[in-house]
Design an enzyme around this catalytic site. Structure first.
Site, PDB file in Angstrom:
ATOM      1  NE  ARG A 181      55.453 -45.108 -19.271  1.00 38.23           N
ATOM      2  CZ  ARG A 181      54.391 -45.109 -19.776  1.00 38.23           C
ATOM      3  NH1 ARG A 181      54.182 -46.570 -18.777  1.00 38.23           N
ATOM      4  NH2 ARG A 181      53.247 -46.011 -19.795  1.00 38.23           N
ATOM      5  CE  LYS A 300      54.939 -35.826 -23.327  1.00 36.89           C
ATOM      6  NZ  LYS A 300      54.893 -36.905 -22.478  1.00 36.89           N
ATOM      7  CD  GLU A 304      53.512 -39.359 -25.631  1.00 39.09           C
ATOM      8  OE1 GLU A 304      53.983 -38.855 -24.501  1.00 39.09           O
ATOM      9  OE2 GLU A 304      53.776 -40.533 -25.814  1.00 39.09           O
ATOM     10  CE  LYS A 378      61.606 -39.901 -24.827  1.00 39.21           C
ATOM     11  NZ  LYS A 378      60.051 -40.430 -24.426  1.00 39.21           N
ATOM     12  CG  ASP A 383      59.188 -44.066 -26.164  1.00 41.50           C
ATOM     13  OD1 ASP A 383      60.030 -43.266 -25.568  1.00 41.50           O
ATOM     14  OD2 ASP A 383      58.352 -43.728 -25.370  1.00 41.50           O
ATOM     15  CD  GLU A 405      64.497 -37.304 -23.129  1.00 43.32           C
ATOM     16  OE1 GLU A 405      64.077 -36.168 -23.660  1.00 43.32           O
ATOM     17  OE2 GLU A 405      63.776 -38.282 -22.892  1.00 43.32           O
ATOM     18  CD  GLU A 411      58.649 -45.237 -20.773  1.00 37.08           C
ATOM     19  OE1 GLU A 411      59.256 -44.326 -21.049  1.00 37.08           O
ATOM     20  OE2 GLU A 411      57.713 -45.559 -21.585  1.00 37.08           O
ATOM     21  CD1 TRP A 560      48.852 -45.647 -29.050  1.00 34.46           C
ATOM     22  CD2 TRP A 560      49.938 -43.489 -28.272  1.00 34.46           C
ATOM     23  NE1 TRP A 560      48.097 -44.858 -27.407  1.00 34.46           N
ATOM     24  CE2 TRP A 560      48.927 -43.950 -27.021  1.00 34.46           C
ATOM     25  CE3 TRP A 560      50.973 -43.261 -27.926  1.00 34.46           C
ATOM     26  CZ2 TRP A 560      48.611 -43.015 -26.018  1.00 34.46           C
ATOM     27  CZ3 TRP A 560      50.377 -42.066 -26.851  1.00 34.46           C
ATOM     28  CH2 TRP A 560      49.638 -42.035 -25.974  1.00 34.46           C
TER      29      TRP A 560
HETATM   30  C1  GCV Z   1      56.363 -38.494 -19.721  1.00 31.08           C
HETATM   31  C2  GCV Z   1      56.643 -42.601 -23.248  1.00 31.08           C
HETATM   32  C3  GCV Z   1      56.093 -42.968 -22.288  1.00 31.08           C
HETATM   33  C4  GCV Z   1      55.268 -41.129 -21.477  1.00 31.08           C
HETATM   34  C5  GCV Z   1      56.818 -40.362 -21.339  1.00 31.08           C
HETATM   35  C6  GCV Z   1      57.070 -40.194 -22.203  1.00 31.08           C
HETATM   36  C7  GCV Z   1      57.919 -38.570 -23.056  1.00 31.08           C
HETATM   37  O1  GCV Z   1      55.195 -42.185 -23.844  1.00 31.08           O
HETATM   38  O2  GCV Z   1      55.485 -43.874 -22.149  1.00 31.08           O
HETATM   39  O3  GCV Z   1      55.190 -41.912 -19.874  1.00 31.08           O
HETATM   40  O4  GCV Z   1      55.823 -38.981 -20.603  1.00 31.08           O
HETATM   41  O5  GCV Z   1      57.098 -41.196 -23.806  1.00 31.08           O
HETATM   42  O6  GCV Z   1      58.701 -39.009 -23.140  1.00 31.08           O
HETATM   43  O7  GCV Z   1      57.211 -37.472 -22.896  1.00 31.08           O
END
Ligand code: GCV
Length: 834
Positions: A181, A300, A304, A378, A383, A405, A411, A560
């Site tokens: 990103r 993290k 994901e 976040k 997101d 965050e 993004e 998702w």
């Molecule tokens: C770094 C979203 C973004 C991912 C990112 C993720 C995160 O899903 O698309 O690219 O991964 O957030 O914040 O960990």
């Protein structure tokens, strides 16, 4: 003759002020002040004295000299001892007191500063002091910013200190030099799986960060490569730490929690296994041997596809504390991201809801985290969407240090191609009252530790600067980095004040410049939201790919969990307690009740909390569907207006940045139209309700490329269909080139022409336009977009103004493909010139 001399003088003066700028200096330009303004600073002492000797104090001194030289054209005399004359004194409070014990200095918070005039040993001195060296550096930047904004410094008596201890940025850089990103070139830290040889941009970045009070940076992707903490990499990391250190920026790295297994030779990474904690202990010790002031780790996990403690039935607290204990021995911090969720949710189950995840997982762990653990959250429960409510977990962690965050890298808000100044949004978040425990608990007070009596967390931004000279690709994007730092320092600042401050520092203090740019900045978030994801629908972007262009269905029927549940009857996620996922119940009662009820939920979050029919009437009285059409048209119109607003600054902004920003705004206006048409056509079709104003699907000024007379070009279907005008485009697979011809059939006059073409990332096609054989325009498709196929991510507009046309004229577009980019076209628009 005299007149010519004057004219030359004037030109020189203008050239001096408007020297070409790449944007690399960002808001630290120290541009020369006008003579009339310089007079204000005539009494500034001629010497700068620094008490003490350290990398940070030396930066403070060098910055002071650099700033004064740039703005006032004077080089301060640098003194290593206490000067015996009037001087600017840079010193910590302790060292100042050792020289002037009777000096009365106000109470200053940690990393804060005091600027003031005092008499020391008979000389009038301008003092910049702080309990710590970092604060002295921040004070110097504060003082220089005042001068750059032409503020008075005569009667200075100013104390400032940051709102929270954590003021940090994250970079999602991969060791191979790419950035997840990242939209502005390769990494400033890494290339080819190593740290770059030339780290000059790193120290410049450190300087920018320090200038707005940021004190830490995690340099690699949270989807971390374990190699970053291997022995052979540590000397390389140390080089980055060395580049940051003079700016008081601590280095942090993201780690892969499964490293003990992946690179450590263990058969487990279970945080409760003593072999695992022993392994981390050794890693941490090794890191601190190379980097004694190492900042800490960011994690993290269980997110994901990243492995995490859940694999062993352990909690985030088990994993976080195991690491935090080792770091604490050396003064390090552990950032554990609350971005933990299942990305394989069953979309068929209406009770499933990704928004619930952070609260469900972290709230039961409140009080179980060690004090050097920061839970990094976040701002919204999904997101970084264009609008989300504040994440309820800020209110659900009352015995835990938390940091918000925030996405400087935009993004989901235009990726630095679209102007989107996020301060008004972030202010909404920080000023939001979660009303936890029946009392006022503003998010900014929670972060500062004031609401629940923690030792304070703070602020983390994902920034992703790259090697592009202007850092973020769009010089205006830097307003978000500046604003982030300013809000982390003082969340009470107003968005208007930040816009004003940034504009003055970045483009100068001319009133017209300041007003025009501030106005553009301040409404840009709502403009962006209006054509991409209104009413809290989050986003209609392609969530499975770029996160840039529209693709309504990409959110649906997958695990998702970014669902908006649009169908033929209505749209929105039912997150109520009564009939939905129960998410609104994660807020304290007054807030939850506000969102639960259709009567009280604000229109701009309606679809985040409720599923309503297209005919539902908003508080404004409009139907939902008509609102969607209208805001897309209004937003696109407002994006179009940026162009003239910016053009009015020609001659006020240096040419280089003027044209670069104009190019970005032209792109944005065209891309907003792509968004508008895709979303409006999609919803008109799915809802079966026509736009009352009959705009949607009705483009009388447009000629579809597939309907032109084609030579070499072939018609191609674009997916999804709504992402191209008429659902189709044309493609040229003939290496010598192709043509598309249209015979003009309207009245004679002046026209503006738009050519909508596809700009892919793997080629630079050439386009030429002729009218009756006469050359009119030519360009290369090199916007450096990330798209790999023709569609909404690559759709770009070339506007050709003032073309004289008569009925029967032949308009010919010639396209010459390059590599995998096939000089694709969507349509041409021909509009009577205004
Ligand atoms: C770094 C979203 C973004 C991912 C990112 C993720 C995160 O899903 O698309 O690219 O991964 O957030 O914040 O960990």
């Amino acid at each position: 003759m005299k007149r010519y001399v004057c004219l030359i003088c004037l030109l020189c003066a203008t050239a001096g002020v408007l020297r070409a700028e790449t944007g690399q200096d960002a808001w630290l330009r120290y541009a020369p002040l006008k003579n009339s303004v310089r007079a204000k600073y005539a009494s500034l002492p001629a010497a700068v004295g620094v008490i003490g000797n350290s990398a940070v104090l030396n930066s403070a001194r060098a910055e002071m000299i650099r700033g004064v030289r740039g703005m006032l054209g004077r080089t301060l005399r640098s003194e290593n001892e206490f000067p015996r004359e009037s001087a600017i004194i840079l010193a910590t409070v302790d060292s100042l007191k050792s020289i002037a014990p009777n000096l009365i200095i106000p109470e200053i918070g940690k990393e804060g500063f005091w600027l003031g005039g005092v008499n020391i040993r008979g000389n009038l001195c301008l003092v910049v002091t702080s309990p710590d060296e970092r604060g002295v550096l921040y004070g110097v930047f504060g003082l220089l910013s005042r001068i750059a904004r032409e503020e008075d410094i005569k009667l200075l008596h100013e104390t400032q200190f940051p709102s929270a201890p954590i003021r940090w940025v994250d970079q999602w850089d991969n060791l191979n030099g790419t950035i997840e990103r990242g939209y502005s070139g390769p990494s400033i830290f890494f290339e080819n799986d190593n740290v770059r040889a030339d780290l000059s941009r790193v120290s410049e970045y450190g300087r920018l960060l320090a200038s707005v009070g940021i004190n830490g940076c995690t340099i690699n992707n949270v989807n971390a490569n374990p190699r970053v903490i291997q022995d052979e990499f540590l000397p390389q990391l140390a080089r980055i730490a060395n580049a940051f250190r003079p700016w008081g920026v601590r280095l942090g790295v993201s780690i892969d929690l499964s490293s003990p297994q992946k690179i450590g030779g263990l058969d487990t990474f279970d945080p409760a296994d003593p072999r695992v904690s022993e392994w981390w202990k050794k890693r941490v010790e090794a890191i601190y041997r190379y980097i004694p002031d190492f900042g800490g780790f960011t994690v993290k996990a269980d997110s994901e596809g990243r492995l995490g403690p859940s694999q062993y039935g352990r909690t985030p607290a088990d994993a976080a504390n195991m690491l935090a204990r080792e770091l604490r021995l050396h003064g390090g911090i552990l950032f554990y991201r609350a971005f933990v969720y299942d990305h394989n949710l069953d979309w068929r189950n209406p009770k499933n809801d990704r928004a619930r995840a952070a609260y469900d997982i972290f709230h039961p762990l409140d009080g179980k985290f060690d004090d050097n653990v920061i839970i990094q959250i976040k701002h919204g429960p999904i997101d970084f969407q264009a609008r989300e409510p504040v994440s309820p977990i800020f209110g659900g962690l009352q015995k835990t240090r938390t940091a918000v965050e925030l996405p400087v890298m935009q993004e989901y808000t235009g990726q630095q191609r679209h102007l989107c100044f996020l301060m008004p949004y972030w202010k909404n978040i920080l000023d939001f009252d979660l009303q936890s425990n029946g009392a006022s608990t503003l998010v900014k007070n929670i972060l500062a530790g004031k609401s629940f009596g923690t030792s304070g967390g703070g602020y983390v931004a994902v920034v992703n600067v790259g090697l592009e000279p202007n850092w973020l690709g769009h010089p205006m994007g830097m307003a978000n980095l500046f604003g982030f730092g300013r809000l982390a320092w003082n969340p009470d600042l107003a968005a208007d004040d930040i816009a004003d401050e940034w504009t003055r520092l970045t483009f100068g203090t001319e009133q017209k410049t300041v007003l025009t740019i501030s106005n553009m900045l301040l409404r840009s978030w709502e403009v962006y939201e209006s054509y991409t994801g209104p009413l809290g629908a989050q986003t209609f972007t392609d969530i499975l790919g770029s996160h840039f262009g529209p693709n309504v269905e990409a959110s649906e029927r997958n695990g998702w969990g970014q669902w908006h549940r649009a169908d033929q009857n209505g749209i929105g996620m039912d997150r109520t307690v009564a009939t939905g996922t129960g998410f609104s119940g994660q807020y304290a009662l007054p807030v939850g009740a506000l969102y639960e009820s259709l009567q009280t939920v604000p229109d701009n979050l309606l679809l985040f909390f409720h599923h309503v029919p297209y005919t539902y009437r908003l508080h404004s009285g409009k139907t939902l569907i008509q609102h969607i059409y209208d805001v897309h048209y209004e937003g696109t119109q407002r994006a179009e207006e940026y162009i003239d607003q910016w053009r009015s600054l020609e001659g006020f902004v240096d040419e280089q940045r003027f044209w670069q920003i104009l190019g970005r705004l032209e792109f944005q206006a065209g891309h907003a139209r792509v968004w508008r048409d895709a979303i409006c056509n999609y919803f008109q079709k799915i809802s079966g309700v026509r736009d009352e104003l009959n705009r949607v699907g009705n483009y009388p000024d447009r000629v579809e490329a597939e309907g032109m007379q084609l030579n070499g070009y072939t018609s191609v279907a674009i997916t999804p269909w709504e992402n191209a005008s008429g659902g189709k485009g044309i493609d040229c697979a003939v290496s010598q080139g192709c043509t598309a011809v249209y015979r003009f059939d309207r009245g004679a006059g002046w026209y503006d022409m738009d050519v909508e073409y596809y700009d892919l990332n793997d080629g630079e096609s050439n386009f030429r336009v002729r009218v009756n054989g006469q050359f009119i325009d030519e360009w290369v498709a090199n916007n450096h977009l990330t798209a790999r196929k023709p569609g909404a991510d690559s759709s770009s507009r070339r506007r050709i103004k003032g073309v004289a046309l008569r009925p029967g004229d032949e308009i010919k577009i010639e396209g010459i493909p390059d590599r995998d980019e096939h000089a694709g076209l969507d349509f041409i628009g021909i509009y009577a010139s205004k």
